[in-house]
Design a protein around this motif. Sequence first.
Motif, PDB file in Angstrom:
ATOM      1  N   PHE A 142       0.840  -1.205   0.000  1.00 27.97           N
ATOM      2  CA  PHE A 142       0.000   0.000   0.000  1.00 27.97           C
ATOM      3  C   PHE A 142       0.872   1.251   0.000  1.00 27.97           C
ATOM      4  O   PHE A 142       1.951   1.265   0.597  1.00 27.97           O
ATOM      5  CB  PHE A 142      -0.913   0.031   1.236  1.00 27.97           C
ATOM      6  N   SER A 143       0.376   2.298  -0.652  1.00 26.03           N
ATOM      7  CA  SER A 143       1.066   3.582  -0.612  1.00 26.03           C
ATOM      8  C   SER A 143       0.878   4.225   0.757  1.00 26.03           C
ATOM      9  O   SER A 143       0.008   3.816   1.537  1.00 26.03           O
ATOM     10  CB  SER A 143       0.525   4.511  -1.696  1.00 26.03           C
ATOM     11  N   ARG A 144       1.650   5.255   1.033  1.00 22.11           N
ATOM     12  CA  ARG A 144       1.535   5.944   2.311  1.00 22.11           C
ATOM     13  C   ARG A 144       0.175   6.620   2.446  1.00 22.11           C
ATOM     14  O   ARG A 144      -0.382   6.689   3.541  1.00 22.11           O
ATOM     15  CB  ARG A 144       2.668   6.963   2.457  1.00 22.11           C
ATOM     16  N   LYS A 145      -0.344   7.115   1.351  1.00 22.06           N
ATOM     17  CA  LYS A 145      -1.658   7.760   1.389  1.00 22.06           C
ATOM     18  C   LYS A 145      -2.740   6.750   1.739  1.00 22.06           C
ATOM     19  O   LYS A 145      -3.616   7.020   2.573  1.00 22.06           O
ATOM     20  CB  LYS A 145      -1.963   8.411   0.045  1.00 22.06           C
ATOM     21  N   VAL A 146      -2.668   5.574   1.138  1.00 19.25           N
ATOM     22  CA  VAL A 146      -3.659   4.529   1.422  1.00 19.25           C
ATOM     23  C   VAL A 146      -3.539   4.065   2.869  1.00 19.25           C
ATOM     24  O   VAL A 146      -4.546   3.823   3.545  1.00 19.25           O
ATOM     25  CB  VAL A 146      -3.503   3.341   0.448  1.00 19.25           C
ATOM     26  N   LEU A 147      -2.323   3.954   3.359  1.00 20.21           N
ATOM     27  CA  LEU A 147      -2.112   3.561   4.754  1.00 20.21           C
ATOM     28  C   LEU A 147      -2.752   4.565   5.705  1.00 20.21           C
ATOM     29  O   LEU A 147      -3.362   4.189   6.705  1.00 20.21           O
ATOM     30  CB  LEU A 147      -0.617   3.446   5.062  1.00 20.21           C
ATOM     31  N   LEU A 148      -2.627   5.838   5.381  1.00  9.58           N
ATOM     32  CA  LEU A 148      -3.224   6.872   6.222  1.00  9.58           C
ATOM     33  C   LEU A 148      -4.741   6.785   6.206  1.00  9.58           C
ATOM     34  O   LEU A 148      -5.397   6.916   7.241  1.00  9.58           O
ATOM     35  CB  LEU A 148      -2.775   8.259   5.761  1.00  9.58           C
ATOM     36  N   ILE A 149      -5.306   6.543   5.029  1.00  9.95           N
ATOM     37  CA  ILE A 149      -6.760   6.403   4.920  1.00  9.95           C
ATOM     38  C   ILE A 149      -7.237   5.207   5.726  1.00  9.95           C
ATOM     39  O   ILE A 149      -8.201   5.280   6.500  1.00  9.95           O
ATOM     40  CB  ILE A 149      -7.181   6.256   3.447  1.00  9.95           C
ATOM     41  N   MET A 150      -6.530   4.085   5.581  1.00 12.60           N
ATOM     42  CA  MET A 150      -6.902   2.867   6.313  1.00 12.60           C
ATOM     43  C   MET A 150      -6.805   3.092   7.820  1.00 12.60           C
ATOM     44  O   MET A 150      -7.698   2.704   8.584  1.00 12.60           O
ATOM     45  CB  MET A 150      -5.994   1.708   5.882  1.00 12.60           C
ATOM     46  N   TYR A 179       0.147   5.380  18.721  1.00 11.59           N
ATOM     47  CA  TYR A 179       1.536   5.428  18.287  1.00 11.59           C
ATOM     48  C   TYR A 179       1.657   5.060  16.800  1.00 11.59           C
ATOM     49  O   TYR A 179       2.404   5.698  16.045  1.00 11.59           O
ATOM     50  CB  TYR A 179       2.394   4.490  19.132  1.00 11.59           C
ATOM     51  N   ILE A 180       0.930   4.034  16.402  1.00 15.97           N
ATOM     52  CA  ILE A 180       0.946   3.627  14.991  1.00 15.97           C
ATOM     53  C   ILE A 180       0.393   4.738  14.105  1.00 15.97           C
ATOM     54  O   ILE A 180       0.949   5.064  13.052  1.00 15.97           O
ATOM     55  CB  ILE A 180       0.137   2.331  14.785  1.00 15.97           C
ATOM     56  N   TYR A 181      -0.700   5.343  14.546  1.00 15.80           N
ATOM     57  CA  TYR A 181      -1.348   6.394  13.765  1.00 15.80           C
ATOM     58  C   TYR A 181      -0.412   7.586  13.589  1.00 15.80           C
ATOM     59  O   TYR A 181      -0.287   8.143  12.493  1.00 15.80           O
ATOM     60  CB  TYR A 181      -2.638   6.821  14.464  1.00 15.80           C
ATOM     61  N   SER A 182       0.282   7.980  14.656  1.00 17.57           N
ATOM     62  CA  SER A 182       1.230   9.087  14.578  1.00 17.57           C
ATOM     63  C   SER A 182       2.357   8.760  13.615  1.00 17.57           C
ATOM     64  O   SER A 182       2.796   9.615  12.828  1.00 17.57           O
ATOM     65  CB  SER A 182       1.793   9.382  15.972  1.00 17.57           C
ATOM     66  N   TYR A 183       2.828   7.532  13.659  1.00 15.99           N
ATOM     67  CA  TYR A 183       3.907   7.085  12.762  1.00 15.99           C
ATOM     68  C   TYR A 183       3.452   7.151  11.305  1.00 15.99           C
ATOM     69  O   TYR A 183       4.194   7.634  10.432  1.00 15.99           O
ATOM     70  CB  TYR A 183       4.306   5.663  13.133  1.00 15.99           C
ATOM     71  N   ILE A 184       2.234   6.719  11.033  1.00 12.72           N
ATOM     72  CA  ILE A 184       1.718   6.708   9.657  1.00 12.72           C
ATOM     73  C   ILE A 184       1.443   8.128   9.161  1.00 12.72           C
ATOM     74  O   ILE A 184       1.697   8.448   7.988  1.00 12.72           O
ATOM     75  CB  ILE A 184       0.454   5.830   9.562  1.00 12.72           C
ATOM     76  N   ILE A 185       0.922   8.992  10.030  1.00  7.00           N
ATOM     77  CA  ILE A 185       0.737  10.397   9.651  1.00  7.00           C
ATOM     78  C   ILE A 185       2.074  10.991   9.217  1.00  7.00           C
ATOM     79  O   ILE A 185       2.172  11.685   8.196  1.00  7.00           O
ATOM     80  CB  ILE A 185       0.152  11.218  10.819  1.00  7.00           C
ATOM     81  N   ALA A 186       3.130  10.716   9.987  1.00  2.00           N
ATOM     82  CA  ALA A 186       4.457  11.241   9.664  1.00  2.00           C
ATOM     83  C   ALA A 186       4.959  10.693   8.332  1.00  2.00           C
ATOM     84  O   ALA A 186       5.579  11.427   7.550  1.00  2.00           O
ATOM     85  CB  ALA A 186       5.435  10.894  10.778  1.00  2.00           C
ATOM     86  N   LEU A 187       4.713   9.419   8.079  1.00  2.00           N
ATOM     87  CA  LEU A 187       5.092   8.838   6.796  1.00  2.00           C
ATOM     88  C   LEU A 187       4.474   9.626   5.646  1.00  2.00           C
ATOM     89  O   LEU A 187       5.136   9.920   4.647  1.00  2.00           O
ATOM     90  CB  LEU A 187       4.621   7.381   6.706  1.00  2.00           C
ATOM     91  N   PHE A 188       3.212   9.976   5.790  1.00  2.00           N
ATOM     92  CA  PHE A 188       2.506  10.678   4.722  1.00  2.00           C
ATOM     93  C   PHE A 188       2.983  12.117   4.559  1.00  2.00           C
ATOM     94  O   PHE A 188       3.320  12.546   3.463  1.00  2.00           O
ATOM     95  CB  PHE A 188       0.998  10.656   4.977  1.00  2.00           C
ATOM     96  N   VAL A 189       3.030  12.857   5.664  1.00  2.00           N
ATOM     97  CA  VAL A 189       3.367  14.277   5.553  1.00  2.00           C
ATOM     98  C   VAL A 189       4.827  14.481   5.171  1.00  2.00           C
ATOM     99  O   VAL A 189       5.182  15.529   4.616  1.00  2.00           O
ATOM    100  CB  VAL A 189       3.046  15.055   6.852  1.00  2.00           C
TER     101      VAL A 189
END
Length: 313
Positions: A142-150, A179-189
Amino acid sequence: MKKNEVECLKGLAIIGVIFAHMNFKGRFDDSTLILVNYLQIIFGWCVIAFFFCSGLLAKNVDRFLLKQLIFKRFKRLIVPCIVFTITYKLIIFGLYYSGLFGWKNPLPENKLTLLYPVGPQFYFLIYLFIIQLIVSFLQLYFSRKVLLIMASIVLPILYFIIDSPKYSYGGEINLVPFYIYSYIIALFVSENKSIRNIDYYVLLILVLAFLSLSFNIKMIILIQLYIPILLWLILKKYNSITVNFNKLSIGKYSGAIYVWHAPILLPFLSITCVKLFGSKTLVIFPILIITILISIFLGKLTSRYSFLKIWRF
C-alpha cells in the motif's frame, strides 16, 4: 532540512519525557507536584512525538531491504533495550542490598516481570521496533496515502472495541494504535513539502477520525495526537527557532538523555536537589538541567571509549 526540524522536535519532546517521569510524591511538596502535573499535561504529546519523528525519517523498503531493516532495527532498538534492562536491574539490586538511599525491594511478586524492560521508558524501543516492521511490511502493498486512509478508518472503530487510554504516553497496550497512527501520519506528511500539498480528502479523513474518536476518547489526548505535526510545521516555517534551539544539542543527544535519565539518575538527582534547594516548585528546574547535562556527558563518554560501546545509544 528535515533532519534539523526532527532534531529540534526530539529535543522538545525529551524535555517532556523527563517531566513525565518526575512523579516524586514523597519528595516534592504539593505546589511542586501541581506544577509537575501541569507540565505533564502540556508535554503530554512527548512520546507520540518520538513515533512521529521516526515516521518522518522512515524510508520505503522493498522485500530485500525489509530483511536488512529487521536486522538493523533489532540491533538499534532491541539490543540496547536488553543491555540497559540488565544493567539497570543489576544496579538496582546492588543499591537495594547495599541499603543505600532506602531503595525499595526490586524483587516483584511475579518473577516473570523480571524479564520485562526496565521502567519507565524502555517499552518505547519494543513498540517502535514492532511498529516499524509492521508498517514497512504494509508499505510493500500500500502507498503511504492509502495507509493513512486505512488507519484513519480503523483507529476510531478500534476504540469502540477496546478501552480508551487514560493518558497520552506510557506503555499501556491501548496506546499502541495512537503510536501507529502518529507514525503513519508522519510517513505521509514527510512526502509533502507543506500542508498545502496534502489532499483535501485526506484532511477530511483526519477530521472525521478526530470527530469520531471524540465520542470515546478524552479530548486532551486527541489534541496531543496532533500537536507533533503542528510543531513540525511551525519549525519548518520558522527555521530560526530550530537553529537556535539545536545549539543546545538537546535533540542531538535525545537518545542519550532517553536511556540515561531513568530509572536511576533522575530519582537520585531529585533526592540530591531537594536536599540542596528544598522541595518548592523551582527545584524541578535544576533537576531537569542537571539530568540533561549528565545524560549528555554519559552519551559522549560512551561514544568516545570503545569499551563502553555496548551502552551507546
